[in-house]
Scaffold this active site. Structure first.
Site, PDB file in Angstrom:
ATOM      1  N   GLY A 247     -12.339 -23.038  -9.288  1.00  0.00           N
ATOM      2  CA  GLY A 247     -12.810 -22.511  -8.007  1.00  0.00           C
ATOM      3  C   GLY A 247     -12.380 -23.245  -6.756  1.00  0.00           C
ATOM      4  N   GLU A 289     -12.120 -26.363 -14.959  1.00  0.00           N
ATOM      5  CA  GLU A 289     -11.036 -25.417 -15.245  1.00  0.00           C
ATOM      6  C   GLU A 289     -10.307 -24.998 -13.972  1.00  0.00           C
ATOM      7  OE1 GLU A 289     -13.514 -23.315 -18.899  1.00  0.00           O
ATOM      8  OE2 GLU A 289     -13.386 -22.348 -16.941  1.00  0.00           O
ATOM      9  N   PRO A 290      -9.644 -25.933 -13.312  1.00  0.00           N
ATOM     10  CA  PRO A 290      -8.929 -25.548 -12.090  1.00  0.00           C
ATOM     11  C   PRO A 290      -7.684 -24.720 -12.408  1.00  0.00           C
ATOM     12  CG  PRO A 290      -8.421 -27.816 -12.675  1.00  0.00           C
ATOM     13  CD  PRO A 290      -9.462 -27.357 -13.654  1.00  0.00           C
ATOM     14  N   GLY A 291      -7.486 -23.662 -11.643  1.00  0.00           N
ATOM     15  CA  GLY A 291      -6.287 -22.845 -11.806  1.00  0.00           C
ATOM     16  C   GLY A 291      -5.495 -22.880 -10.521  1.00  0.00           C
ATOM     17  N   ARG A 292      -6.035 -22.176  -9.501  1.00  0.00           N
ATOM     18  CA  ARG A 292      -5.369 -22.084  -8.199  1.00  0.00           C
ATOM     19  C   ARG A 292      -5.051 -23.464  -7.621  1.00  0.00           C
ATOM     20  NH1 ARG A 292      -6.582 -17.606  -4.776  1.00  0.00           N
ATOM     21  NH2 ARG A 292      -8.472 -17.389  -6.001  1.00  0.00           N
ATOM     22  N   TYR A 338      -7.238  -8.487  -1.716  1.00  0.00           N
ATOM     23  CA  TYR A 338      -8.255  -9.393  -1.158  1.00  0.00           C
ATOM     24  C   TYR A 338      -8.075  -9.658   0.335  1.00  0.00           C
ATOM     25  CZ  TYR A 338      -7.827 -10.644  -6.141  1.00  0.00           C
ATOM     26  OH  TYR A 338      -7.696 -10.629  -7.505  1.00  0.00           O
ATOM     27  N   CYS A 365       6.615   2.141  -1.973  1.00  0.00           N
ATOM     28  CA  CYS A 365       6.379   3.423  -1.323  1.00  0.00           C
ATOM     29  C   CYS A 365       4.947   3.557  -0.864  1.00  0.00           C
ATOM     30  CB  CYS A 365       6.738   4.543  -2.277  1.00  0.00           C
ATOM     31  SG  CYS A 365       8.488   4.539  -2.615  1.00  0.00           S
ATOM     32  N   GLU A 366       4.519   2.627  -0.097  1.00  0.00           N
ATOM     33  CA  GLU A 366       3.211   2.699   0.561  1.00  0.00           C
ATOM     34  C   GLU A 366       3.174   1.575   1.588  1.00  0.00           C
ATOM     35  OE1 GLU A 366      -0.221   0.834  -1.676  1.00  0.00           O
ATOM     36  OE2 GLU A 366       0.938   1.708  -3.300  1.00  0.00           O
ATOM     37  N   TYR A 393      -1.838 -16.635  -9.099  1.00  0.00           N
ATOM     38  CA  TYR A 393      -2.214 -15.221  -9.036  1.00  0.00           C
ATOM     39  C   TYR A 393      -1.165 -14.365  -8.309  1.00  0.00           C
ATOM     40  CZ  TYR A 393      -6.590 -17.429 -10.401  1.00  0.00           C
ATOM     41  OH  TYR A 393      -7.532 -18.189 -11.046  1.00  0.00           O
TER      42      TYR A 393
HETATM   43  N1  LLP Z   1     -12.456 -20.527 -15.207  1.00  0.00           N
HETATM   44  C1  LLP Z   1     -12.885 -19.262 -15.269  1.00  0.00           C
HETATM   45  C2  LLP Z   1     -13.841 -18.886 -16.307  1.00  0.00           C
HETATM   46  C3  LLP Z   1     -12.428 -18.318 -14.351  1.00  0.00           C
HETATM   47  O1  LLP Z   1     -12.877 -17.069 -14.416  1.00  0.00           O
HETATM   48  C4  LLP Z   1     -11.489 -18.695 -13.367  1.00  0.00           C
HETATM   49  C5  LLP Z   1     -10.971 -17.722 -12.402  1.00  0.00           C
HETATM   50  C6  LLP Z   1     -11.042 -20.030 -13.348  1.00  0.00           C
HETATM   51  C7  LLP Z   1     -11.562 -20.919 -14.279  1.00  0.00           C
HETATM   52  C8  LLP Z   1     -10.022 -20.523 -12.358  1.00  0.00           C
HETATM   53  O2  LLP Z   1     -10.451 -20.420 -11.059  1.00  0.00           O
HETATM   54  P1  LLP Z   1      -9.579 -21.037  -9.857  1.00  0.00           P
HETATM   55  O3  LLP Z   1      -9.607 -22.539 -10.017  1.00  0.00           O
HETATM   56  O4  LLP Z   1      -8.213 -20.511  -9.987  1.00  0.00           O
HETATM   57  O5  LLP Z   1     -10.272 -20.568  -8.637  1.00  0.00           O
HETATM   58  N2  LLP Z   1      -7.107 -13.023  -8.918  1.00  0.00           N
HETATM   59  C9  LLP Z   1      -7.975 -13.707  -7.977  1.00  0.00           C
HETATM   60  C10 LLP Z   1      -8.652 -14.903  -8.593  1.00  0.00           C
HETATM   61  C11 LLP Z   1      -9.518 -14.573  -9.778  1.00  0.00           C
HETATM   62  C12 LLP Z   1     -10.137 -15.797 -10.403  1.00  0.00           C
HETATM   63  C13 LLP Z   1     -10.803 -15.438 -11.671  1.00  0.00           C
HETATM   64  N3  LLP Z   1     -11.313 -16.526 -12.421  1.00  0.00           N
HETATM   65  C14 LLP Z   1      -7.149 -14.113  -6.758  1.00  0.00           C
HETATM   66  O6  LLP Z   1      -5.956 -13.837  -6.711  1.00  0.00           O
HETATM   67  O7  LLP Z   1      -7.685 -14.686  -5.814  1.00  0.00           O
END
Ligand code: LLP
Length: 446
Positions: A247, A289-292, A338, A365-366, A393
């Site tokens: 998050g 669980e960092p992703g972004r 978003y 095409c939009e 993402y």
């Molecule tokens: N763990 C779980 C269970 C999650 O559902 C998520 C993201 C993460 C970790 C990673 O979150 P982050 O650190 O990346 O914020 N497609 C959307 C984002 C959806 C996130 C869904 N879950 C976007 O492009 O903003």
């Protein structure tokens, strides 16, 4: 704004990982996702070091949904992180990369029986269970396989993260998790403890994404800790792991100022440690669980600019200039989904002063607008536009809309560029199509 290893080189070009972006575009074509490997590695290390320092017993699982190809799994493995997967496809990618299964967490609010069987068979460390039916099904699958599957319970802590409505997850009204406040989560704990094929090891929550304010984490932490205590008091079961999900937000615009990973680690760790003292329990192992925040700022998309188009809008003063690029909605759906905003640099005249406002549009095409308003030097057909912070993402959410081929991905580091996902070809576009016999050699029937 320049991010990670981005700099302006002596040719006045944007350089990433020591590679000139004009050379990258010439070699690999555009659109092109460029991933700054050093920046990804540094963020992996900073996460690990910061949580080791502030909390101690912690594991960082990279949320692969943000960006996943086999090379990314291998990099994450090299950095000693865990991996969060949320589908058979992500799990399969990890398997193909040789990622150790005992460092995988498997997520999803609806995992199919096939997915659960795959997870058990491959031996993932934790399945994060999200429904009563899943507990039963998973237990039966594990028993049949002669195994005991460790699980975490996805909980809903009832915290509103105040982020975009589509990336909010921790509030009471959510499809995710067992609600703690109304007692559903405790029911799930009791059911899990009665299932012979599973072992309840942890509790999990994920409150939302792209968060700049850490309050949702400091609010969720005591709710989760109090729940761990309640589990111990009511059932005697020890909960070994607390997983607080991902998050942490990233910088899309110059004026964005997300908390640093160090600040995040300090604040979250303190909140948990304080809550443990208040609830009089030992601190559990911690997982994040960092992703972004690992992949986002490391990514840049390179586009070739088409013909600028000036539009006079009668009610509005001045002229609006549309700058079309050779991608759009299919490689970055986030502005459309978003209202996400991005920064951009004219990559082949990176050091020139920005003089003109542009509306960057895609070629679908939009009305696919990538950036509603960005200041750039005067741009011409054939110039290169670098859109920043596209590491998370974007590739992961890319589509073949309008039958566009999905772009290639390169990792750049120390002046070298490695292809980690090739550009799709027109053959790829039709590879899943099936033309039944009766349509072959088709002629107009009317
Ligand atoms: N763990 C779980 C269970 C999650 O559902 C998520 C993201 C993460 C970790 C990673 O979150 P982050 O650190 O990346 O914020 N497609 C959307 C984002 C959806 C996130 C869904 N879950 C976007 O492009 O903003």
């Amino acid at each position: 704004m320049l991010l990670g290893t981005q700099k302006i080189n002596s040719r006045n070009h944007l350089e990433i990982g020591g590679c000139d972006t004009a050379d990258l575009a010439a070699q690999f074509g555009t659109p092109l996702y460029v991933m700054d490997e050093q920046s990804i590695r540094e963020r992996c290390r900073t996460f690990k070091q910061a949580f080791d320092r502030e909390y101690g017993c912690s594991n960082i699982a990279y949320a692969s949904k943000a960006f996943i190809v086999t090379a990314m799994c291998a990099l994450v493995d090299q950095e000693g992180l865990w991996l969060d997967v949320a589908s058979a496809g992500e799990l399969y990618t990890a398997k193909c990369a040789g990622f150790p299964m005992d460092r995988i967490v498997f997520h999803g609010n609806y995992k199919t029986a096939d997915e659960l069987e795959m997870a058990v068979e491959l031996g993932v460390k934790y399945v994060v269970a999200d429904s009563f039916m899943e507990l039963e099904l998973l237990s039966a699958i594990a028993e049949d396989a002669g195994k005991t599957q460790e699980i975490m319970l996805r909980c809903n802590p009832g915290v509103d993260p105040h982020t975009h409505r589509l990336i909010r997850t921790g509030q009471e009204d959510s499809k995710f998790g067992f609600n703690i406040k109304n007692g559903t989560a405790m029911k799930a704990v009791k059911q899990a403890l009665d299932c012979r094929g599973i072992k309840l090891s942890g509790v999990h929550c994920h409150v939302g994404s792209q968060l700049f304010d850490l309050t949702p984490f400091t609010e969720a932490a005591p709710v989760m800790i109090e729940f761990i205590k309640q589990i111990k008091d009511e059932t005697g079961a020890p909960i070994e792991v607390l997983d607080l999900g991902g998050g942490l937000g990233v910088r899309y615009l110059e004026e964005h100022n997300p908390p640093s990973i160090d600040e995040f680690a300090k604040t979250v760790s303190e909140a948990i440690i304080t809550a443990c003292a208040a609830s009089d329990i030992e601190k559990p192992g911690l997982m994040l669980e960092p992703g972004r925040s690992i992949a986002g700022e490391a990514g840049t998309t390179l586009y070739t600019i088409g013909a600028p188009k000036e539009v006079n809008i009668p009610e509005e003063p001045g002229v609006k200039t549309y700058l079309p690029v050779d991608g759009g909605l299919s490689d970055n759906p986030r502005p459309a989904l978003y209202d996400a905003l991005y920064s951009a640099i004219l990559a082949n005249r990176a050091g020139d002063a920005p003089t003109k406002a542009y509306t960057v549009s895609g070629k679908h095409c939009e009305t696919d607008m990538l950036i509603p308003n960005v200041l750039l030097p005067e741009a011409k057909t054939g110039d290169l536009l670098a859109v920043q912070t596209t590491g998370a993402y974007n590739h992961a959410m890319a589509s073949n809309y309008n039958r566009f081929t999905r772009p290639a991905v390169v990792f750049v580091a120390d002046g070298k560029a490695d292809l980690v996902a090739r550009r799709e070809t027109l053959e790829d576009i039709v590879k899943c199509d099936v033309l039944p016999e009766r349509f072959k050699g088709s002629q107009t029937k009317a």
